[in-house]
Design a protein around this motif. Structure first.
Motif, short mmCIF file in Angstrom:
data_model
loop_
_atom_site.label_atom_id
_atom_site.label_comp_id
_atom_site.label_asym_id
_atom_site.label_seq_id
_atom_site.Cartn_x
_atom_site.Cartn_y
_atom_site.Cartn_z
N ASP A 133 0.87 -1.19 0.00
CA ASP A 133 0.00 0.00 0.00
C ASP A 133 0.90 1.23 0.00
N GLU A 134 0.28 2.42 -0.01
CA GLU A 134 1.07 3.65 -0.11
C GLU A 134 1.96 3.89 1.10
N ALA A 135 1.50 3.48 2.28
CA ALA A 135 2.31 3.66 3.49
C ALA A 135 3.58 2.82 3.42
N GLU A 136 3.44 1.57 2.97
CA GLU A 136 4.62 0.71 2.83
C GLU A 136 5.51 1.19 1.69
N PHE A 137 4.90 1.74 0.66
CA PHE A 137 5.70 2.28 -0.44
C PHE A 137 6.59 3.42 0.06
N PHE A 138 6.04 4.31 0.87
CA PHE A 138 6.82 5.40 1.44
C PHE A 138 7.95 4.87 2.30
N ALA A 139 7.66 3.87 3.15
CA ALA A 139 8.69 3.33 4.04
C ALA A 139 9.77 2.57 3.28
N VAL A 140 9.36 1.74 2.33
CA VAL A 140 10.34 0.94 1.58
C VAL A 140 11.21 1.83 0.71
N THR A 141 10.60 2.80 0.03
CA THR A 141 11.41 3.68 -0.83
C THR A 141 12.30 4.61 0.00
N SER A 142 11.92 4.88 1.24
CA SER A 142 12.80 5.65 2.12
C SER A 142 14.03 4.84 2.49
N GLU A 143 13.85 3.52 2.68
CA GLU A 143 15.01 2.65 2.86
C GLU A 143 15.96 2.80 1.67
N ALA A 144 15.40 2.68 0.47
CA ALA A 144 16.22 2.78 -0.74
C ALA A 144 16.86 4.15 -0.86
N PHE A 145 16.15 5.20 -0.46
CA PHE A 145 16.66 6.56 -0.55
C PHE A 145 17.98 6.71 0.20
N PHE A 146 18.09 6.04 1.34
CA PHE A 146 19.32 6.15 2.13
C PHE A 146 20.33 5.04 1.84
N VAL A 147 19.85 3.83 1.54
CA VAL A 147 20.75 2.69 1.40
C VAL A 147 21.26 2.53 -0.03
N ASP A 148 20.38 2.74 -1.03
CA ASP A 148 20.77 2.60 -2.43
C ASP A 148 20.12 3.71 -3.26
N PRO A 149 20.50 4.96 -2.99
CA PRO A 149 19.80 6.10 -3.60
C PRO A 149 19.92 6.18 -5.12
N GLU A 150 21.04 5.76 -5.68
CA GLU A 150 21.21 5.87 -7.13
C GLU A 150 20.19 5.02 -7.88
N SER A 151 19.93 3.81 -7.39
CA SER A 151 18.94 2.94 -8.04
C SER A 151 17.55 3.56 -7.99
N LEU A 152 17.21 4.14 -6.85
CA LEU A 152 15.91 4.78 -6.72
C LEU A 152 15.80 5.99 -7.64
#
Length: 279
Positions: free
Chosen positions: A235-254
């Motif tokens: 859902d949108e809440a999990e999308f925000f949380a998961v993409t925030s992980e990517a934002f800090f851990v693997d930002p270039e891929s995001l």
């Protein structure tokens, strides 16, 4: 615990983190190594305050050590590096389990029949209540499939999302810190990005061989090129949380996959990890 070991005779608003514990925590979390000295110092101060302000306790057979607490605090404070500790207001308890833990659930089907079950999870953020974490997973920065992963960032971002009372993928905005951001713009970009991600997942799952469970390890190679974990489709809440992980851990891929969404996250967190890594 760290607060007990280092601050039991004081009423300080911070906990003094020893240099060796901080260095070990930072070196184990690669996205913290690109911070400037000023940013690293600010992150350490936030982590010290978080440790002083929250009660971190162990569940199960876990022995909660000072290095565990510092590692969790470092990861937790990265999203609020340029926001401030007040973004974690309204709750004060972190419970750390040795590994996955079971949470009772209930689900009503279309006929109104309620089904009771238990779900194994690695973390959970309760509105107004404690934040639960698996220590085994808190030490990981990637999943087995290679997707960006930080259960600590994930659950603490849920806490930010819950500040306005709803876990809906749209956090509250500060007039002072988030000039130019508003719920309409945010939700429009979120909806567009979320739908495009769902379309990518549908395409991948349409190519799975017959009989392969999308949730099985056998299916993992088909999802390996996604910029973040498929759980974001929940859902949108999990999308925000998961993409925030990517934002800090693997930002270039995001950023490559969803540049508009990356730009919004950068505006909200007031950080640009891609630019920071190139300094």
């Amino acid at each position: 615990m760290l607060k007990t070991l280092l601050g039991r005779f004081t009423r300080s608003t911070t906990v003094a983190i020893p240099d060796d514990l901080w260095s070990a925590a930072a070196s184990a979390f690669p996205c913290a190594t690109s911070l400037t000295d000023e940013e690293a110092g600010r992150l350490r101060e936030l982590a010290s305050r978080l440790l002083a302000d929250t009660e971190m306790s162990a569940a199960g057979e876990l022995e909660l050590t000072a290095d565990m607490q510092v590692s969790i605090a470092l990861q937790a404070c990265l999203p609020i590096l340029n926001l401030g500790l007040e973004w974690y207001r309204g709750w004060s308890s972190i419970i750390v389990y040795p590994g996955e833990f079971l949470v009772p659930r209930s689900l009503a089907d279309e006929d109104g029949v309620v089904h009771e079950y238990v779900e194994p999870i690695t973390g959970e953020a309760w509105e107004g209540g404690p934040l639960l974490l698996s220590w085994e997973d808190a030490q990981r920065s990637t999943t087995d499939s290679g997707s960006a992963y930080s259960v600590v960032i994930h659950e603490f971002v849920h806490k930010i999302d819950l500040l306005d009372g709803a876990a809906d993928g749209c956090p509250p905005f500060s007039r002072e810190l988030h000039a130019g951001l508003d719920a309409r713009r945010w939700n429009a970009t979120l909806e567009d990005t979320f739908e495009r991600f769902l379309s990518e997942l549908d395409l991948i799952e349409s190519e799975l061989p017959e009989g392969v469970d999308p949730d099985s390890a056998e299916a993992d190679p088909y999802y390996v090129h996604l910029p973040f974990d498929p759980y974001a489709a929940h859902d949108e809440a999990e999308f925000f949380a998961v993409t925030s992980e990517a934002f800090f851990v693997d930002p270039e891929s995001l950023q490559r996959a969803f540049p508009e969404w990356y730009a919004l996250l950068a505006a909200f967190f007031r950080q640009d990890p891609v630019a920071r890594a190139k300094r």
